[in-house]
Every structure is written in C-alpha cells, then in structure tokens.
Design an enzyme around this catalytic site. Structure first.
Site, PDB file in Angstrom:
ATOM      1  N   GLU A  39      14.027  51.905  93.983  1.00  0.00           N
ATOM      2  CA  GLU A  39      13.661  50.658  93.836  1.00  0.00           C
ATOM      3  C   GLU A  39      14.469  49.568  94.023  1.00  0.00           C
ATOM      4  OE1 GLU A  39      11.440  47.811  90.475  1.00  0.00           O
ATOM      5  OE2 GLU A  39      12.128  49.905  89.800  1.00  0.00           O
ATOM      6  N   LYS A  60       5.306  45.057  94.345  1.00  0.00           N
ATOM      7  CA  LYS A  60       5.077  45.383  93.056  1.00  0.00           C
ATOM      8  C   LYS A  60       4.059  44.439  92.488  1.00  0.00           C
ATOM      9  CE  LYS A  60       8.017  46.714  88.944  1.00  0.00           C
ATOM     10  NZ  LYS A  60       9.308  46.773  88.352  1.00  0.00           N
ATOM     11  N   CYS A 116       8.031  51.760  89.744  1.00  0.00           N
ATOM     12  CA  CYS A 116       8.589  51.570  88.364  1.00  0.00           C
ATOM     13  C   CYS A 116       7.428  51.601  87.430  1.00  0.00           C
ATOM     14  CB  CYS A 116       9.441  50.273  88.247  1.00  0.00           C
ATOM     15  SG  CYS A 116      10.427  50.241  86.839  1.00  0.00           S
TER      16      CYS A 116
END
Length: 307
Positions: free
Chosen positions: A41, A134, A168
C-alpha cells in the site's frame, strides 16, 4: 503462475529514488521468473505510519503535519506524468503484470491538491489496466487522503484467470468484497501497510469467501525513516532501527491455507508458484457469486463511475 511480492521499503518521501529502487527490484523479480509482481500500500513513496505513532500530528492547523503533507504531495505521482511513464516502462521492459500502491495526485482540474491512496495495475505491454482509488481512507488517513470511487472495482482477464485487488480496510467492507467476487476474481491482490495478525485474518477470510488466491503484500518502515520534522514519542526516540511496519507478506490459497507463509521483519523478494485451477476445485464447495448467492432475495449494484 509465478508471483513475486516486493517486501523492501521505498526511499521514504523520495519519488525518484523510490522509482530507481523499484526498477532494480523488478529486474530482480523478473530474473527469478516472476510473471506478476506486487508492491504494498502506497509504496510510492511511503505509507504515512506516523499518523499512528505521533499523536500530535492530528492537532488542528499543525505546522509539522502541513509540511509533511506538502512533501507527500510532491513525492506522489499523477497519471500521465513522468513517474507514471517510468512505471509503464518497467512493466513493459520486464514483460510482467505490475501491481503497485501509490500516493496519487491530480495536477489540474477538480480534485487538484488532494492525494488519493491508489492501486495501479499495469499489463506486460506497459498499459495501465486498472486504476483503483481507496474507497474510504482508514481512520486517521482521512487527514491526508480523499475518498475514492467504484471505478476500479473490476477484474482483468489474464492468462491465469481474472485479477482484482483492494486496499487495506476495504477488505472489511462487505460490498467491496462482493463486487469483486461477482466480477469472477481468481487472483486477488490485498495491499496493506503491514500484514499483521488481524490483516492475516482478513486476507485468509477473503480467500475462503471468494474461493480465490490472495496475494497479501505488506511493507517495511523503520523509525529512522520517519520524517525528521516529527517529534517522536519517548518509547521510539532511542530505537531508530525499530520496525513500525513489519512486512508480513504472504500468499493464501482458495481453501484458506498458506501457499507462502507470512514473512516478518525481513527485506526480500518473496517468490511462489500457484496453480490457478485450484480456484475452480474449491468453488464446488462455496461460490458466493454463484450457487451460494440468492439474487431473488438480495439486490446488489455497483456504481463504477469515476468521480
């Protein structure tokens, strides 16, 4: 299919040096026969772990936080920019699929001044195949990142099956998971700052639920690599080598068992082979987008428009 996970730290908040390092590591992965290589990430150019370890940065109008944000922006990449072109060149030169987490900025038009936590997937021809932002920055990340959209909630056709990915804590968003399950995912990329025990659990659950391979990629970050402007808490001041992000990268099969056990606290290129047909075998037992889905009861829709 041979997969490589790059569990090496970037050069923190230094875009050009990180790109040079990425190019070197990709060449090493290619020499080991990798056909798909994954970075963690926001690997370009570093995950903001200081949000979790230096509490004063969350204060309103904090001058140090603003300085570091400016450095993050300057070390982020924009689609179509020079750094983006270098990533395309790396994928094409090594002739592999490249999946990498980046700090992304928009240089012009609506949204400029915002940083996005993004996941880029390049094909062996160097073409950008998917661009996912994200959906919801995790907790303190909201100080730094804008909200993404559903444009990247897709899977890509490859020679080994359909490839997708999430970032995540999106792995705890049921609808995000279902979107990729419905898209027929065979190989899933799960990028994390570090794949600690709870993230291992989420990655293994995803593999069992989606009956797919999960490539869980973490990264490393030592105290000494944090921005120098920060005031460290006492417990960290005398531990420059202490790892705040400990890696934990692993590969999980569609039965939830490890193909490659988690590797902690170690900078290396992790290599493993997978047999994609295992996905089909396991879907006899469970298929949440097929015989275990009830569209007559549940309605599901994904808005894939780019914001």
């Amino acid at each position: 299919m041979r997969i490589a996970i790059i569990q090496h730290p970037p050069v923190y908040l230094d875009l050009n040096a990180s790109l040079d390092k990425a190019a070197m590591l990709l060449e090493q992965a290619a020499a080991k026969g990798a056909e798909l290589t994954v970075f963690g990430e926001t690997w370009l150019s570093g995950y903001p772990a200081w949000l979790d370890h230096c509490p004063e940065v969350a204060m309103w109008d904090h001058p140090v936080t603003k300085k570091i944000f400016a450095r993050m922006y300057q070390s982020s990449i924009s689609l179509g920019g020079e750094a983006f072109g270098r990533l395309q060149e790396m994928a094409k030169r090594t002739h592999m699929y490249l999946v990498i987490g980046v700090n992304e900025r928009i240089d012009q038009g609506p949204g400029n001044g915002t940083i996005y936590n993004s996941l880029l997937t390049f094909g062996p021809d160097g073409r950008l195949r998917n661009h996912h932002r994200k959906l919801m920055p995790t907790y303190s990340e909201k100080l730094l990142y804008g909200q993404g959209d559903g444009h990247g909630l897709i899977t890509l056709d490859t020679d080994w099956g359909r490839l997708g990915g999430l970032i995540c804590w999106e792995h705890w968003m049921p609808h995000a998971r279902q979107a990729l399950h419905n898209a027929g995912e065979h190989i899933h990329i799960a990028v994390w700052p570090t794949v600690h025990e709870l993230h291992q659990l989420a990655s293994r659950h995803y593999a069992v639920e989606g009956r797919c391979f999960v490539i869980a990629a973490g990264q490393l970050l030592a105290v000494k690599d944090l921005p120098a402007e920060l005031t460290l808490p006492p417990k960290l001041q005398d531990q420059p080598e202490h790892l705040l992000l400990r890696g934990g990268s692993c590969i999980i099969g569609p039965d939830g068992q490890y193909v490659l056990e988690a590797v902690m606290d170690k900078a290396e290129i992790l290599i493993a082979d997978i047999e994609p047909n295992k996905v089909l075998e396991e879907r006899m037992t469970l298929d949440v987008s097929g015989h275990y889905q009830r569209p007559d009861i549940f309605a599901f829709h994904v808005n894939t428009d780019r914001k």
